[in-house]
Design an enzyme around this catalytic site. Structure first.
Site, PDB file in Angstrom:
ATOM      1  CE  LYS A  16      32.025  33.034  49.808  1.00 55.92           C
ATOM      2  NZ  LYS A  16      32.772  32.860  51.024  1.00 55.92           N
ATOM      3  N   GLY A 122      34.717  38.547  52.461  1.00 57.22           N
ATOM      4  CA  GLY A 122      34.450  37.122  52.659  1.00 57.22           C
ATOM      5  C   GLY A 122      33.076  36.717  52.146  1.00 57.22           C
ATOM      6  CG  ASP A 160      34.188  31.463  46.606  1.00 58.12           C
ATOM      7  OD1 ASP A 160      34.287  30.246  46.848  1.00 58.12           O
ATOM      8  OD2 ASP A 160      34.631  32.344  47.361  1.00 58.12           O
TER       9      ASP A 160
HETATM   10  P1  ATP Z   1      36.191  35.533  48.777  1.00 56.30           P
HETATM   11  O1  ATP Z   1      35.105  35.428  49.790  1.00 56.30           O
HETATM   12  O2  ATP Z   1      35.841  34.954  47.422  1.00 56.30           O
HETATM   13  O3  ATP Z   1      37.527  35.137  49.225  1.00 56.30           O
HETATM   14  P2  ATP Z   1      36.097  38.325  49.277  1.00 56.30           P
HETATM   15  O4  ATP Z   1      34.623  38.534  49.342  1.00 56.30           O
HETATM   16  O5  ATP Z   1      36.834  38.274  50.560  1.00 56.30           O
HETATM   17  O6  ATP Z   1      36.376  37.066  48.408  1.00 56.30           O
HETATM   18  P3  ATP Z   1      36.276  40.138  47.093  1.00 56.30           P
HETATM   19  O7  ATP Z   1      35.317  41.238  47.361  1.00 56.30           O
HETATM   20  O8  ATP Z   1      35.871  39.114  46.098  1.00 56.30           O
HETATM   21  O9  ATP Z   1      36.722  39.439  48.445  1.00 56.30           O
HETATM   22  O10 ATP Z   1      37.649  40.830  46.669  1.00 56.30           O
HETATM   23  C1  ATP Z   1      38.909  40.360  47.026  1.00 56.30           C
HETATM   24  C2  ATP Z   1      39.935  41.198  46.272  1.00 56.30           C
HETATM   25  O11 ATP Z   1      39.796  40.932  44.880  1.00 56.30           O
HETATM   26  C3  ATP Z   1      39.720  42.694  46.427  1.00 56.30           C
HETATM   27  O12 ATP Z   1      40.448  43.196  47.495  1.00 56.30           O
HETATM   28  C4  ATP Z   1      40.173  43.243  45.092  1.00 56.30           C
HETATM   29  O13 ATP Z   1      41.539  43.613  45.152  1.00 56.30           O
HETATM   30  C5  ATP Z   1      40.076  42.087  44.107  1.00 56.30           C
HETATM   31  N1  ATP Z   1      39.003  42.195  43.094  1.00 56.30           N
HETATM   32  C6  ATP Z   1      39.131  41.854  41.808  1.00 56.30           C
HETATM   33  N2  ATP Z   1      37.986  42.028  41.141  1.00 56.30           N
HETATM   34  C7  ATP Z   1      37.084  42.500  42.010  1.00 56.30           C
HETATM   35  C8  ATP Z   1      35.709  42.862  41.908  1.00 56.30           C
HETATM   36  N3  ATP Z   1      35.032  42.790  40.754  1.00 56.30           N
HETATM   37  N4  ATP Z   1      35.083  43.277  43.022  1.00 56.30           N
HETATM   38  C9  ATP Z   1      35.763  43.345  44.195  1.00 56.30           C
HETATM   39  N5  ATP Z   1      37.068  43.028  44.333  1.00 56.30           N
HETATM   40  C10 ATP Z   1      37.726  42.593  43.265  1.00 56.30           C
END
Ligand code: ATP
Length: 326
Positions: A16, A122, A160
């Site tokens: 997203k 993100g 999310d």
């Molecule tokens: P958001 O935009 O929802 O805040 P994000 O895209 O910044 O999230 P994610 O890739 O969802 O970040 O991951 C954030 C943290 O969650 C990672 O640094 C990791 O430690 C943890 N995590 C737990 N499960 C997962 C997964 N299946 N894939 C990636 N990271 C995960």
């Protein structure tokens, strides 16, 4: 001894971006009230689930790990280097546990994740994997839970997760989990600039609280014009309205993002904004060919690790293989 039982079910689930992300005050429960417009892009993780029964008596799943119930990354990715935990904190596993609790089953499954969504970028990659797991398990277990039931479990797993199930374009309120679909019949073309590091979402929210306590940080405008621009399909109108209250905090923690944002616009994008809590930046372009040109120029500008051309909206989580009902 542990063994996989039956064919896997595979689900494809999109990343997203937030076209609008207004962050309210810190709530007593530690979260912030959000008003956000999500759009699902065609960057997909794939999540496969397969039953993983123990040969011994079927007790509760107390251990997840190699070969048995648990999570693994598929493809040529080192989980530790990628920053994806393979223990019970993985969001996909937490989704399996939550759905198991909802329907009174043990999560005796092995979850395989093929990642294309950047980690801690993100773009809600972890939430996407959780959503993919919910749909894949509901299919594997042939649950009569319906999309609405799954959405309720999704909202409990993370802010999310519900959107990753839903897909398309949607207005999110609360922590982002209360969703209303947004009319959007037009395709928007994006360039996504990925960094070689992540930003922790809680840390970025914390930085915004700190900045707001120290001075008057400008806030983004109302959401209604954004919804109108999305409905009209006018990329130029939408470009003027892209906004993210977390951008100031992400840039404060990672000042190099300023250069990335400038470079995308200099390369011909209509506008750029930090995606969610960053550090991924997204650039809206007039059309697909322009997006390809902008991506090529941005890739050579040395302001990001890599670039992707993407479009949205695309549908949410979808079973692509192993649906026993088909
Ligand atoms: P958001 O935009 O929802 O805040 P994000 O895209 O910044 O999230 P994610 O890739 O969802 O970040 O991951 C954030 C943290 O969650 C990672 O640094 C990791 O430690 C943890 N995590 C737990 N499960 C997962 C997964 N299946 N894939 C990636 N990271 C995960």
């Amino acid at each position: 001894m542990l063994s996989a039982v039956g064919p896997p079910v595979t689900v494809r689930v999109p990343a997203k971006v937030n076209l609008h992300l207004a962050v309210g005050e810190l709530r007593p429960d530690g979260f912030h009230d959000l008003v956000t417009v999500f759009q699902a892009l065609n960057l997909f993780d794939e999540v496969s689930v397969v039953a993983a029964h123990t040969a011994q008596s079927r007790g509760p799943v107390t251990h997840i790990g190699p070969g048995g119930p648990g999570v693994e990354l598929l493809g040529d990715v080192d989980a530790e280097a990628a920053g994806v935990p393979l223990d019970a904190t993985n969001l996909a596993w937490r989704a399996a546990v939550a759905l198991g609790e909802e329907v009174g089953r043990e999560p005796d499954v092995r979850i395989g994740i093929r990642k294309a969504i950047p980690v801690a970028g993100g773009m809600a990659g972890g939430s996407a994997d959780a959503a993919g797991t919910l749909l894949a398990l509901a299919t594997l277990w042939r649950l009569d839970i319906g999309r609405e039931g799954l959405m309720e479990v999704a909202a409990r797993v993370g802010s999310d997760v519900a959107f990753a199930l839903h897909g398309g374009t949607a207005l999110g309120t609360g922590r982002g989990e209360n969703l209303v679909p947004v009319l959007s019949r037009h395709t928007f073309h994006w360039v996504v600039a990925l960094q070689d590091h992540g930003l922790s979402t809680p840390a970025v929210f914390g930085e915004l609280d700190r900045l707001r306590a120290a001075s008057d940080v400008k806030r983004i405008g109302d959401v209604e014009p954004v919804l109108e621009a999305v409905a009209s399909g006018e990329a130029r109108s939408l470009a003027l309205l892209l906004g993210n209250d977390l951008q100031a905090a992400a840039v404060s923690m990672d000042p190099g993002l300023r250069r990335t944002l400038r470079a995308g616009v200099a390369a011909g994008a209509l506008a750029g904004v930090v995606s969610g809590s960053g550090p991924t930046c997204i650039f809206l372009c007039t059309d697909g060919p322009t997006a390809v040109r902008v991506a090529a120029e941005l890739a050579g500008a040395g302001v990001c690790r890599t670039v992707r051309v993407a479009h949205g909206p695309v549908p949410g989580a979808k079973v692509i293989d192993g649906d026993p009902a088909r």
